[in-house]
Scaffold this motif. Structure first.
Motif, PDB file in Angstrom:
ATOM      1  N   GLY A   1       0.863  -1.345  -0.026  1.00 31.31           N
ATOM      2  CA  GLY A   1      -0.052  -0.051  -0.073  1.00 31.31           C
ATOM      3  C   GLY A   1       0.709   1.299   0.010  1.00 31.31           C
ATOM      4  N   VAL A   2       1.824   1.194   0.865  1.00 34.94           N
ATOM      5  CA  VAL A   2       2.936   2.395   0.692  1.00 34.94           C
ATOM      6  C   VAL A   2       3.490   2.614  -0.503  1.00 34.94           C
ATOM      7  CG1 VAL A   2       4.758   3.421   1.819  1.00 34.94           C
ATOM      8  CG2 VAL A   2       3.124   2.332   3.352  1.00 34.94           C
TER       9      VAL A   2
ATOM     10  N   ILE B   1       2.519   1.993  -3.373  1.00 32.48           N
ATOM     11  CA  ILE B   1       1.455   2.288  -4.680  1.00 32.48           C
ATOM     12  C   ILE B   1       0.844   3.799  -4.193  1.00 32.48           C
ATOM     13  CG2 ILE B   1      -0.737   1.785  -5.468  1.00 32.48           C
ATOM     14  CD1 ILE B   1      -0.178  -1.068  -4.671  1.00 32.48           C
ATOM     15  N   ARG B   2       0.632   3.951  -2.995  1.00 32.73           N
ATOM     16  CA  ARG B   2       0.017   5.512  -2.464  1.00 32.73           C
ATOM     17  C   ARG B   2       0.843   6.148  -2.531  1.00 32.73           C
ATOM     18  NH1 ARG B   2      -5.628   5.204  -1.329  1.00 32.73           N
ATOM     19  NH2 ARG B   2      -6.129   3.033  -1.154  1.00 32.73           N
ATOM     20  N   SER B   3       2.271   6.027  -2.264  1.00 30.61           N
ATOM     21  CA  SER B   3       3.220   7.269  -2.503  1.00 30.61           C
ATOM     22  C   SER B   3       3.727   7.471  -3.697  1.00 30.61           C
ATOM     23  CB  SER B   3       4.313   6.457  -1.603  1.00 30.61           C
ATOM     24  OG  SER B   3       5.031   5.652  -2.069  1.00 30.61           O
ATOM     25  N   GLY B   4       3.382   6.557  -4.720  1.00 32.26           N
ATOM     26  CA  GLY B   4       3.852   6.854  -6.311  1.00 32.26           C
ATOM     27  C   GLY B   4       5.315   5.926  -6.299  1.00 32.26           C
TER      28      GLY B   4
ATOM     29  N   GLU C   1       5.371   3.315  -9.284  1.00 27.35           N
ATOM     30  CA  GLU C   1       5.210   3.840 -10.486  1.00 27.35           C
ATOM     31  C   GLU C   1       6.876   4.563 -11.052  1.00 27.35           C
ATOM     32  OE1 GLU C   1       3.053   7.153 -13.349  1.00 27.35           O
ATOM     33  OE2 GLU C   1       2.216   6.289 -11.467  1.00 27.35           O
TER      34      GLU C   1
ATOM     35  N   THR D   1      -0.445  -0.991 -12.191  1.00 23.50           N
ATOM     36  CA  THR D   1       0.657   0.305 -11.836  1.00 23.50           C
ATOM     37  C   THR D   1       1.516   0.478 -12.995  1.00 23.50           C
ATOM     38  OG1 THR D   1       0.263  -0.239  -9.592  1.00 23.50           O
ATOM     39  CG2 THR D   1       2.466   1.163 -10.379  1.00 23.50           C
TER      40      THR D   1
END
Length: 199
Positions: free
Chosen positions: A67-68, A70-73, A76, A115
């Motif tokens: 989760g960290v 993905i959510r933090s970018g 990507e 992603t």
């Protein structure tokens, strides 16, 4: 299964199923009274829950990490960094490695593919690659990374076989590398087949 189909939350349905199965097993197979069977069934359910708690905590930790990322970018950014490092000439390998590294870091395959997909579609459009070849590269890379990640399957397998998780992960490196090579070979063939990615 019937309870889950009837929209009972899966957790409650599974607990109820375990209780009924344990009760039936103690009464029918061991020929003891219902009262004693209830006590033994509940005791075994508690012992079973205690046994899996370390694995559950590890799985929750892996989910937090994913989760960290993905959510933090960061996920990507990892994909874009690999693309920049390997360049256009090795774009398919970069797609494969992007998904492999994300799943190795604990991101689930479907999330890793989603992603990397926007980057992959841009690369495929510029390179004239097919949709099927691009998708195969992402999924194959994700599965290759998944082989050596600390995912729920690896955690449970390591515990069941009494093997340290890092040892299991290291032992799976040759399989992961073989998966990356096989994915690259098939993807290189598939990117020339089928419908091309267009804007």
């Amino acid at each position: 299964i019937v309870l889950i189909i009837r929209k009972v939350p899966a957790c409650y349905a599974l607990i109820f199923g375990a209780f009924v199965g344990g009760l039936w097993g103690y009464v029918e197979l061991n020929d003891i009274g219902v009262g004693r069977a209830v006590v033994l069934t509940v005791k075994q359910m508690v012992v079973g829950a205690q046994g899996i708690m370390p694995a559950v905590l590890r799985v929750l930790s892996a989910g937090v990490l994913a989760g960290v990322l993905i959510r933090s970018g960061a996920a990507e950014r990892i994909a874009l960094s690999i693309m920049g490092f390997l360049g256009k000439r090795h774009a398919v390998l970069a797609l494969i490695l992007s998904c492999a590294l994300l799943t190795f870091a604990g991101v689930f395959i479907d999330i890793a593919v989603l992603t990397v997909a926007p980057v992959a579609l841009a690369v495929a459009q510029r390179g004239g690659y097919s949709r099927i070849g691009t998708l195969f590269a992402l999924i194959g890379g994700g599965k290759s990374g998944n082989v050596i990640s600390a995912n729920p399957n690896s955690i449970i397998a390591a515990e069941n076989y009494n093997v340290a998780l890092p040892d299991m992960m290291l032992a799976n490196i040759p399989a992961a590398l073989a998966g990356i090579v096989a994915t690259l070979l098939v993807s290189d063939w598939l990117i020339k087949k089928g419908e091309r990615v267009v804007a």
